[in-house]
Write an enzyme that holds these catalytic residues in place. Structure first.
Site, PDB file in Angstrom:
ATOM      1  N   ARG A  28      -4.194   6.721   3.701  1.00  0.00           N
ATOM      2  CA  ARG A  28      -3.944   6.304   2.323  1.00  0.00           C
ATOM      3  C   ARG A  28      -3.912   7.460   1.314  1.00  0.00           C
ATOM      4  O   ARG A  28      -3.171   7.411   0.356  1.00  0.00           O
ATOM      5  CB  ARG A  28      -4.936   5.221   1.893  1.00  0.00           C
ATOM      6  CG  ARG A  28      -4.744   3.929   2.703  1.00  0.00           C
ATOM      7  CD  ARG A  28      -5.493   2.737   2.124  1.00  0.00           C
ATOM      8  NE  ARG A  28      -4.895   2.280   0.883  1.00  0.00           N
ATOM      9  CZ  ARG A  28      -5.343   2.555  -0.328  1.00  0.00           C
ATOM     10  NH1 ARG A  28      -6.433   3.298  -0.466  1.00  0.00           N
ATOM     11  NH2 ARG A  28      -4.736   2.112  -1.397  1.00  0.00           N
TER      12      ARG A  28
ATOM     13  N   TYR B 248      -6.683  -1.617   4.818  1.00  0.00           N
ATOM     14  CA  TYR B 248      -5.548  -0.727   5.058  1.00  0.00           C
ATOM     15  C   TYR B 248      -5.987   0.631   5.605  1.00  0.00           C
ATOM     16  O   TYR B 248      -5.355   1.655   5.362  1.00  0.00           O
ATOM     17  CB  TYR B 248      -4.708  -0.548   3.778  1.00  0.00           C
ATOM     18  CG  TYR B 248      -4.236  -1.877   3.227  1.00  0.00           C
ATOM     19  CD1 TYR B 248      -3.230  -2.588   3.882  1.00  0.00           C
ATOM     20  CD2 TYR B 248      -4.801  -2.445   2.083  1.00  0.00           C
ATOM     21  CE1 TYR B 248      -2.797  -3.827   3.400  1.00  0.00           C
ATOM     22  CE2 TYR B 248      -4.388  -3.678   1.601  1.00  0.00           C
ATOM     23  CZ  TYR B 248      -3.388  -4.362   2.264  1.00  0.00           C
ATOM     24  OH  TYR B 248      -2.970  -5.576   1.793  1.00  0.00           O
TER      25      TYR B 248
ATOM     26  N   CYS C 107      -2.553  17.576  12.728  1.00  0.00           N
ATOM     27  CA  CYS C 107      -1.740  18.757  12.466  1.00  0.00           C
ATOM     28  C   CYS C 107      -0.746  18.495  11.354  1.00  0.00           C
ATOM     29  O   CYS C 107       0.432  18.236  11.608  1.00  0.00           O
ATOM     30  CB  CYS C 107      -1.030  19.194  13.728  1.00  0.00           C
ATOM     31  SG  CYS C 107      -2.190  19.955  14.842  1.00  0.00           S
TER      32      CYS C 107
ATOM     33  N   GLY D  48      -3.510  -9.141  -4.100  1.00  0.00           N
ATOM     34  CA  GLY D  48      -3.379  -7.941  -4.917  1.00  0.00           C
ATOM     35  C   GLY D  48      -4.588  -7.592  -5.750  1.00  0.00           C
ATOM     36  O   GLY D  48      -4.537  -6.682  -6.578  1.00  0.00           O
TER      37      GLY D  48
ATOM     38  N   GLU E 102      -3.809 -15.227  -1.813  1.00  0.00           N
ATOM     39  CA  GLU E 102      -3.836 -14.476  -0.547  1.00  0.00           C
ATOM     40  C   GLU E 102      -4.505 -13.122  -0.697  1.00  0.00           C
ATOM     41  O   GLU E 102      -3.850 -12.084  -0.585  1.00  0.00           O
ATOM     42  CB  GLU E 102      -2.392 -14.196  -0.100  1.00  0.00           C
ATOM     43  CG  GLU E 102      -1.544 -15.387   0.086  1.00  0.00           C
ATOM     44  CD  GLU E 102      -0.040 -15.049   0.036  1.00  0.00           C
ATOM     45  OE1 GLU E 102       0.330 -13.926  -0.353  1.00  0.00           O
ATOM     46  OE2 GLU E 102       0.748 -15.926   0.379  1.00  0.00           O
ATOM     47  N   PRO E 103      -5.794 -13.067  -0.961  1.00  0.00           N
ATOM     48  CA  PRO E 103      -6.431 -11.755  -1.062  1.00  0.00           C
ATOM     49  C   PRO E 103      -6.557 -11.076   0.301  1.00  0.00           C
ATOM     50  O   PRO E 103      -6.903 -11.715   1.295  1.00  0.00           O
ATOM     51  CB  PRO E 103      -7.824 -12.078  -1.627  1.00  0.00           C
ATOM     52  CG  PRO E 103      -8.063 -13.506  -1.295  1.00  0.00           C
ATOM     53  CD  PRO E 103      -6.736 -14.179  -1.154  1.00  0.00           C
ATOM     54  N   GLY E 104      -6.273  -9.805   0.323  1.00  0.00           N
ATOM     55  CA  GLY E 104      -6.464  -9.019   1.551  1.00  0.00           C
ATOM     56  C   GLY E 104      -7.532  -7.978   1.292  1.00  0.00           C
ATOM     57  O   GLY E 104      -8.690  -8.098   1.701  1.00  0.00           O
ATOM     58  N   ARG E 105      -7.147  -6.950   0.514  1.00  0.00           N
ATOM     59  CA  ARG E 105      -8.025  -5.826   0.215  1.00  0.00           C
ATOM     60  C   ARG E 105      -9.389  -6.265  -0.321  1.00  0.00           C
ATOM     61  O   ARG E 105     -10.422  -5.750   0.114  1.00  0.00           O
ATOM     62  CB  ARG E 105      -7.322  -4.951  -0.835  1.00  0.00           C
ATOM     63  CG  ARG E 105      -8.019  -3.644  -1.108  1.00  0.00           C
ATOM     64  CD  ARG E 105      -7.391  -2.939  -2.329  1.00  0.00           C
ATOM     65  NE  ARG E 105      -5.949  -2.980  -2.336  1.00  0.00           N
ATOM     66  CZ  ARG E 105      -5.168  -1.995  -1.891  1.00  0.00           C
ATOM     67  NH1 ARG E 105      -5.701  -0.887  -1.424  1.00  0.00           N
ATOM     68  NH2 ARG E 105      -3.861  -2.112  -1.933  1.00  0.00           N
TER      69      ARG E 105
ATOM     70  N   TYR F   7      -0.429   7.638  -0.435  1.00  0.00           N
ATOM     71  CA  TYR F   7      -0.406   7.141  -1.821  1.00  0.00           C
ATOM     72  C   TYR F   7      -1.220   7.992  -2.784  1.00  0.00           C
ATOM     73  O   TYR F   7      -1.440   7.546  -3.917  1.00  0.00           O
ATOM     74  CB  TYR F   7      -1.018   5.732  -1.899  1.00  0.00           C
ATOM     75  CG  TYR F   7      -0.583   4.721  -0.888  1.00  0.00           C
ATOM     76  CD1 TYR F   7       0.745   4.302  -0.832  1.00  0.00           C
ATOM     77  CD2 TYR F   7      -1.505   4.139  -0.017  1.00  0.00           C
ATOM     78  CE1 TYR F   7       1.130   3.329   0.082  1.00  0.00           C
ATOM     79  CE2 TYR F   7      -1.120   3.164   0.890  1.00  0.00           C
ATOM     80  CZ  TYR F   7       0.197   2.771   0.930  1.00  0.00           C
ATOM     81  OH  TYR F   7       0.578   1.803   1.819  1.00  0.00           O
TER      82      TYR F   7
HETATM   83  N1  LLP Z   1       0.389 -11.353  -0.090  1.00  0.00           N
HETATM   84  C1  LLP Z   1       1.522 -10.651   0.042  1.00  0.00           C
HETATM   85  C2  LLP Z   1       2.790 -11.354   0.068  1.00  0.00           C
HETATM   86  C3  LLP Z   1       1.477  -9.259   0.162  1.00  0.00           C
HETATM   87  O1  LLP Z   1       2.603  -8.587   0.286  1.00  0.00           O
HETATM   88  C4  LLP Z   1       0.222  -8.595   0.158  1.00  0.00           C
HETATM   89  C5  LLP Z   1       0.135  -7.154   0.317  1.00  0.00           C
HETATM   90  C6  LLP Z   1      -0.933  -9.372   0.014  1.00  0.00           C
HETATM   91  C7  LLP Z   1      -0.814 -10.748  -0.110  1.00  0.00           C
HETATM   92  C8  LLP Z   1      -2.310  -8.776   0.011  1.00  0.00           C
HETATM   93  O2  LLP Z   1      -2.484  -7.853  -0.983  1.00  0.00           O
HETATM   94  P1  LLP Z   1      -3.966  -7.280  -1.264  1.00  0.00           P
HETATM   95  O3  LLP Z   1      -4.806  -8.425  -1.751  1.00  0.00           O
HETATM   96  O4  LLP Z   1      -4.463  -6.714   0.011  1.00  0.00           O
HETATM   97  O5  LLP Z   1      -3.741  -6.228  -2.286  1.00  0.00           O
HETATM   98  N2  LLP Z   1      -0.831  -0.497   2.345  1.00  0.00           N
HETATM   99  C9  LLP Z   1      -1.062  -0.602   0.913  1.00  0.00           C
HETATM  100  C10 LLP Z   1      -1.109  -2.047   0.463  1.00  0.00           C
HETATM  101  C11 LLP Z   1       0.131  -2.830   0.800  1.00  0.00           C
HETATM  102  C12 LLP Z   1       0.037  -4.253   0.359  1.00  0.00           C
HETATM  103  C13 LLP Z   1       1.201  -5.023   0.834  1.00  0.00           C
HETATM  104  N3  LLP Z   1       1.153  -6.407   0.521  1.00  0.00           N
HETATM  105  C14 LLP Z   1      -2.361   0.139   0.581  1.00  0.00           C
HETATM  106  O6  LLP Z   1      -2.970   0.692   1.479  1.00  0.00           O
HETATM  107  O7  LLP Z   1      -2.756   0.186  -0.567  1.00  0.00           O
END
Ligand code: LLP
Length: 420
Positions: free
Chosen positions: A319, A379, A350, A238, A280-283, A323
């Site tokens: 996005r 994303y 469209c 997050g 668990e970083p994603g973004r 959002y």
């Molecule tokens: N761990 C869990 C359990 C999660 O549900 C998520 C994201 C992450 C880690 C990674 O979060 P991050 O570090 O990427 O913020 N589609 C949306 C974001 C949805 C995130 C869902 N869960 C967007 O485009 O902003």
């Protein structure tokens, strides 16, 4: 005229070679983020693990790069697990998330020998118990707890309201105990601890430390009431990134350091021990490293808007439509020119909501110019669709003046191949 360089490669050269729309990642930026997390998410008191939340963007080349940096993988589907398996990722560092995993997905995870299932609810727990028993395969489980903390972020990405669909609410002790009891009877699934995730695009440490306090208080209660100590705790992901100038996220390395020291302090205060802390970083791993190159096509004035139409849109980046997400961009082939006009950047899908950037200042643009939308690395591609049967863009990694294609552009034939 100056042209935007990405990873030392000219954006014009990239567009000419690979076409547009094109996702381009600066590979060194990804590596830097991975290294910052690995170096700073460390403690002398407990083990640590950094796992990449694959949902932000998954593909073999990225998985290979992150695995080489030592990261594990958070997967939420058989599809993401499959990609991790294909590149030979260490299965012990794979965490299978998601609510409503199918029996097939649970079997796939067990067969692959993954380290952890992050269990969402009692029904899943019972299915995991039975399937592991039938297959006689070992794994570990973390139970996803909803700590009831709402981080300041967009409502749709907030995961921890008391009625959220994810996990078991922290005050619902009956359900939590039932999962722990059930797993204590399993010969194959070892209950290892808890997981929580409070939302996404959170830019300050405050919400995370609040969640940590809540979870460590909860662990203290578990120790007192159930004699459970030395558990593992995942604090989810997050961590926010910079999309527009006004965003000022704490750098990932700083964030990791803060969370580790906060955890160490709080554990000591509460006399609780952890065997492992996981994040668990994603973004934050890929977001700022990626941008999307588009070719500007037609332009028109409509009411008081100056539209620039680009050759992609919500089908490669949903996005803003979904959002109201904000982005900024540059005119990549004229990036030294001063801004002089306000434009609305719209796609070719469209749908009236097919806007990428609602309004932004750019130098005077013309058809054929290249527009780079910045910070699209997370994303973007992973939420891309075939809406209007536009093919998904190609993806390129650029590094030290060299580019390599990592996902080719989707063709009409690729899409038609699924027709029976
Ligand atoms: N761990 C869990 C359990 C999660 O549900 C998520 C994201 C992450 C880690 C990674 O979060 P991050 O570090 O990427 O913020 N589609 C949306 C974001 C949805 C995130 C869902 N869960 C967007 O485009 O902003």
């Amino acid at each position: 005229m100056e042209t935007l360089q990405i990873g030392g490669v000219s954006s014009r050269a990239l567009a000419d070679q690979y076409g547009t729309p094109l996702y381009v990642y600066d590979e060194n930026k990804i590596r830097k983020q991975a290294a910052a997390a690995m170096a700073n998410f460390r403690s002398k008191q407990f083990d640590t693990e950094v796992v990449y939340a694959s949902k932000a963007f998954s593909c073999a080349a990225l998985f290979r790069l992150l695995a080489a940096e030592g990261l594990g993988f958070d997967v939420v589907s058989g599809g993401e697990l499959y990609c991790a398996m294909r590149i030979g990722a260490d299965m012990k560092k794979v965490y299978f998330h998601g609510n409503n995993k199918s029996d097939q997905e649970i079997e796939m995870g067990l067969d692959a020998g993954i380290g952890y299932f992050v269990v969402d609810n009692m029904m899943e727990c019972a299915r995991l118990f039975d399937i592991a028993e039938r297959k006689r395969l070992q794994t570990k489980a973390l139970l996803r707890i909803n700590p009831g903390i709402s981080a300041h972020t967009h409502e749709y990405i907030m995961t921890a309201a008391p009625d959220s669909k994810f996990g078991i609410y922290i005050e619902n002790r009956q359900q939590i105990d039932a999962v722990i009891q059930k797993l204590s009877r399993s010969k194959y699934v070892k209950f290892a601890g808890f997981h929580s995730h409070i939302g996404s695009q959170i830019v300050d440490a405050g919400s995370f430390t609040k969640a940590l306090d809540t979870m460590i208080d909860f662990l203290a209660e578990m120790k007192r009431e159930q004699d459970l100590d030395n558990l593992e705790l995942s604090i989810g992901g997050g961590f926010g990134i910079r999309y527009v100038e006004a965003d000022a996220p704490l750098p990932l390395g700083e964030m990791c350091k803060t969370l580790i020291s906060h955890t160490e302090r709080r554990l000591a205060e509460k006399d609780v021990h952890l065997s492992k802390l996981i994040t668990e970083p994603g973004r934050a791993m890929v977001g700022e490293a990626g941008c999307t190159l588009y070719t500007i096509g037609d332009m028109k004035e409509s009411g008081d808007k100056n539209y620039i139409f680009v050759d992609g849109g919500m089908s490669d980046n949903i996005r803003h439509a979904l959002y109201d997400a904000e982005y900024t961009g540059v005119l990549a082939n004229k990036c030294d020119r001063p801004s002089e006009k306000t434009y609305c950047i719209a796609g070719k899908n469209c749908e009236s909501g097919d806007i990428l950037i609602a309004d932004m200042q750019l130098p005077k643009a013309a058809p054929g110019d290249l527009l780079a939308v910045l910070s699209t690395g997370a994303y973007g591609y992973s939420m891309a669709s075939n809406y209007n049967r536009l093919g998904r863009p190609a993806v390129v990694f650029a590094k030290d003046g060299q580019a390599r294609l990592i996902i080719r552009r989707e063709t009409y034939e690729d899409q038609y191949r699924l027709e029976v």
